[in-house]
Write a protein that holds these residues in place. Structure first.
Motif, PDB file in Angstrom:
ATOM      1  N   ARG A  61       0.838  -1.209   0.000  1.00 36.06           N
ATOM      2  CA  ARG A  61       0.000   0.000   0.000  1.00 36.06           C
ATOM      3  C   ARG A  61       0.872   1.258   0.000  1.00 36.06           C
ATOM      4  N   ARG A  73      -3.588  -7.450  -0.958  1.00 31.29           N
ATOM      5  CA  ARG A  73      -4.763  -6.730  -0.445  1.00 31.29           C
ATOM      6  C   ARG A  73      -4.442  -5.280  -0.076  1.00 31.29           C
ATOM      7  N   ASP A  89      -8.953  -4.522  -4.014  1.00 33.08           N
ATOM      8  CA  ASP A  89     -10.100  -4.969  -3.239  1.00 33.08           C
ATOM      9  C   ASP A  89     -10.625  -6.239  -3.895  1.00 33.08           C
ATOM     10  N   GLU A  90     -10.825  -7.285  -3.098  1.00 31.04           N
ATOM     11  CA  GLU A  90     -11.279  -8.556  -3.674  1.00 31.04           C
ATOM     12  C   GLU A  90     -12.627  -8.411  -4.378  1.00 31.04           C
ATOM     13  N   ASP A 146     -13.504  -5.984  -6.251  1.00 35.45           N
ATOM     14  CA  ASP A 146     -13.206  -5.539  -7.619  1.00 35.45           C
ATOM     15  C   ASP A 146     -12.716  -6.699  -8.478  1.00 35.45           C
TER      16      ASP A 146
END
Length: 651
Positions: free
Chosen positions: A148, A180, A184-185, A187
């Motif tokens: 991130r 992650r 985003d899962e 998406d």
């Protein structure tokens, strides 16, 4: 009733958590390091030029924290004492110091048009490719926090873009764990983000540390130096990068699987051709060719070091011959066109001729290790003898990209021997030899006793014969774990061997061993269970195989059970059979089970993650039991629990 939690371990520790009683380098170590400095071409600065080429920006402070405020990555600890203009300290191998200096050249870099890397945010690199509508990310680091931070950094510098695809080059956690942090899962499920990997990725990613996970995790403490202090007498470099981040490792399943070499896909407007290389650096791995950019992503099949044929933490032996074959295939596929090659560790290289020469050296490094080990093996030499005899030719020995910062010729040659011949040397004395503690007692007796052995070893230490001192003192310590003099001298010898080591993992192993001899085996360090994503992606068969290795034969002796298990959400049924002190599993259900469990895979995952206890799951109806409930309780009571902090340098 004990929980059937799968005790996979991921080591999360505070860097430099161990206090150090380190001693300075001896004259023998100083001279050994000076001799290597004279033997290698330190005047060659091309790697420093490559590591800085394409520099765009860097952050002044690279300290990354999780949501709880805990530091999961801190490059600043290394920057305090490893600088670009500093000569190696007496306590650090000069070649390893050079590698650490190169790995500390961090920030955002342009590889070629439309391809960027952020280096220095984890053990591995994260690569961003400009797609038509967003970023295509290659290998999103170990932890979601570091990934991130890297995404935020590049968006701040080059403009905000969404992630439209993620490519996992292979099944090791430093190449997928941060996913992650950047996607985003939901998406992914909606088709907004593609996740691309090679055949068998998820199975290998999850299973990597399951069966032998406890032992491998403990040995990884030694290999990566996670607990060592960050200073000139402690952790310096991990070979592939500085060390490993300690944030949350995650996993999102691939949506596109690469199954063969030559597969061509257009990902967010970018044309890519894949080379499938199973059984090389990982069980499943892919290189990627960008034909429109003449750029070649090498995953971890070639880095700027000799890699491991067998890792010191433990793993299945890799195939050096197959590895060299695929590198040769890479040359044949794209060697005539390539303009830049880059990979998931270290820095890129530019120029077709230089790149092809580099590939040839990487190929021949593994091929030579294989061929010459097998040649000497067929002459009757065993692994320890071969590792002492084998030497690289000058062309490989004097090349920086084939130096042993991660793997070494010594332990890689033994790995090749192990692949073909196994543990047995062929000498009858090694067929049924005594275990270490029993053998140590007799060795010390034959040496004339503990004091005599220590006195002789002390003289060898003063002469710089640290390898032999380590061998002798190992026996003294295993014969008498309370020997203060023996442990002190063994720790001193390990320490000097660590100071001389060119391999980052070798240095870490020696220095961690010295610490544990002086201070005892650690009992804590932030050890936690595997991440939720790893647990959730573990298929039932893998769990059952893991339970089988935990079965205590003395508790299972003479018992026969059939346990049917129905996973309602998977529509899958299994039977566990316990007989002959062995656990087997099958999808052919027993007609007469002792007990039947009905549950969802999610409930099982929640038990493993500690979200709900086994007892609570049963009492609340999350797990329904039909039949002999005592049989299930008895089965759970047969399962062993592994102690992570087992002794290594003492019995």
């Amino acid at each position: 009733m004990r929980c059937i939690l799968v005790s996979l371990v991921a080591v999360s520790v505070t860097a430099g958590a161990l206090a150090s009683e380190s001693k300075p380098a001896t004259q023998a170590t100083i001279e050994a390091n000076q001799a290597l400095y004279k033997a290698l071409p330190f005047q060659d600065k091309k790697d420093f030029e490559r590591a800085q080429k394409g520099f765009i920006a860097k952050q002044d402070v690279v300290t990354i924290k999780n949501d709880q405020g805990n530091v999961v990555w801190d490059l600043e600890e290394y920057k305090k004492y490893i600088t670009q203009d500093a000569k190696n300290p007496d306590s650090v191998n000069p070649s390893l110091w050079r590698n650490a200096q190169l790995n500390l050249i961090n920030g955002l870099f342009k590889v070629t048009d439309g391809i960027y890397q952020i280096r220095g945010y984890d053990l591995s690199n994260i690569t961003f490719v400009e797609g038509k509508s967003g970023w295509i990310v290659f290998d999103p680091l170990i932890s979601q926090e570091t990934a991130r931070a890297a995404l935020d950094f590049i968006n701040a510098e080059l403009g905000e873009r969404p992630v439209t695809a993620v490519i996992y080059s292979h099944s090791h956690i430093d190449h997928f764990g941060g996913v992650r942090g950047i996607v985003d899962e939901a998406d992914v499920a909606a088709g907004k983000v593609q996740i691309i990997a090679s055949h068998g990725f998820t199975e290998h990613a999850v299973s990597e540390n399951v069966i032998a996970g406890n032992a491998m995790g403990r040995r990884a403490i030694f290999m990566y130096g996670a607990l060592l202090p960050r200073n000139e007498q402690g952790g310096v470099n991990g070979g592939l990068g500085q060390t490993t981040s300690t944030g949350l490792a995650t996993l999102v399943k691939p949506t596109l699987i690469i199954e063969k070499t030559g597969e061509e896909h257009i990902i967010d407007g970018v044309k890519m051709v894949f080379q499938y290389t199973p059984g090389t650096e990982a069980p499943t791995e892919i290189n990627t060719w960008f034909p429109e950019k003449k750029a070649l992503w090498m995953a971890e099949n070639s880095t700027n070091t000799m890699h491991n044929i067998l890792t010191l933490r433990g793993a299945q032996v890799r195939d050096a011959l197959k590895w060299s074959y695929y590198l040769n295939e890479t040359i044949e596929l794209w060697g005539d066109e390539v303009a830049v090659k880059f990979q998931s560790h270290h820095w890129p290289m530019w120029g077709q001729e230089e790149i092809v020469n580099y590939f040839k050296l990487q190929r021949d490094m593994y091929k030579y290790t294989h061929d010459q080990t097998v040649r000497l093996m067929n002459q009757g030499y065993i692994g320890s003898e071969i590792s002492e005899m084998i030497q690289f030719p000058k062309e490989i020995e004097q090349n920086w990209s084939t130096r042993g910062y991660y793997g070494t010729l010594r332990h890689n040659s033994r790995a090749v021997y192990q692949r073909y011949m196994g543990w047995y040397s062929g000498n009858p004395s090694d067929l049924n030899n005594l275990p270490p503690a029993d053998a140590a007692a007799k060795y010390v007796e034959y040496m004339g006793g503990e004091e005599s052995a220590i006195e002789k070893a002390q003289k060898d230490f003063e002469s710089g014969n640290y390898r032999w001192v380590a061998e002798v003192m190992k026996h003294v310590v295993f014969a008498n774990p309370e020997s203060k003099k023996g442990k002190a001298l063994l720790a001193d010898s390990y320490e000097q061997l660590g100071y001389q080591a060119e391999s980052g993992p070798w240095r870490s192993v020696y220095l961690q061993g010295a610490y544990e001899l002086r201070n005892g085996t650690p009992s804590a360090g932030g050890t936690n269970t595997a991440s939720p994503d790893i647990i959730k992606n573990m298929p039932p068969e893998m769990l059952f195989d893991y339970l089988a290795v935990r079965l205590l034969p003395e508790k299972a002796a003479g018992k026969q059970y059939a346990i049917n298990i129905d996973f309602t959400d998977l529509d899958e049924q299994y039977t566990l059979y316990i007989e002959n002190s062995v656990l087997n599993h099958t999808t052919k259900l027993s007609d007469k089970p002792n007990v039947t469990l009905t549950l969802t895979k999610e409930s099982l995952d929640n038990i493993q993650l500690g979200i709900i206890t086994l007892e609570k799951a049963i009492s609340s109806g999350k797990i329904k039991l039909k039949g002999d409930k005592e049989a299930f309780k008895d089965f759970v009571g047969m399962l062993d629990n592994f102690n992570f902090w087992f002794n290594i340098v003492t019995p």
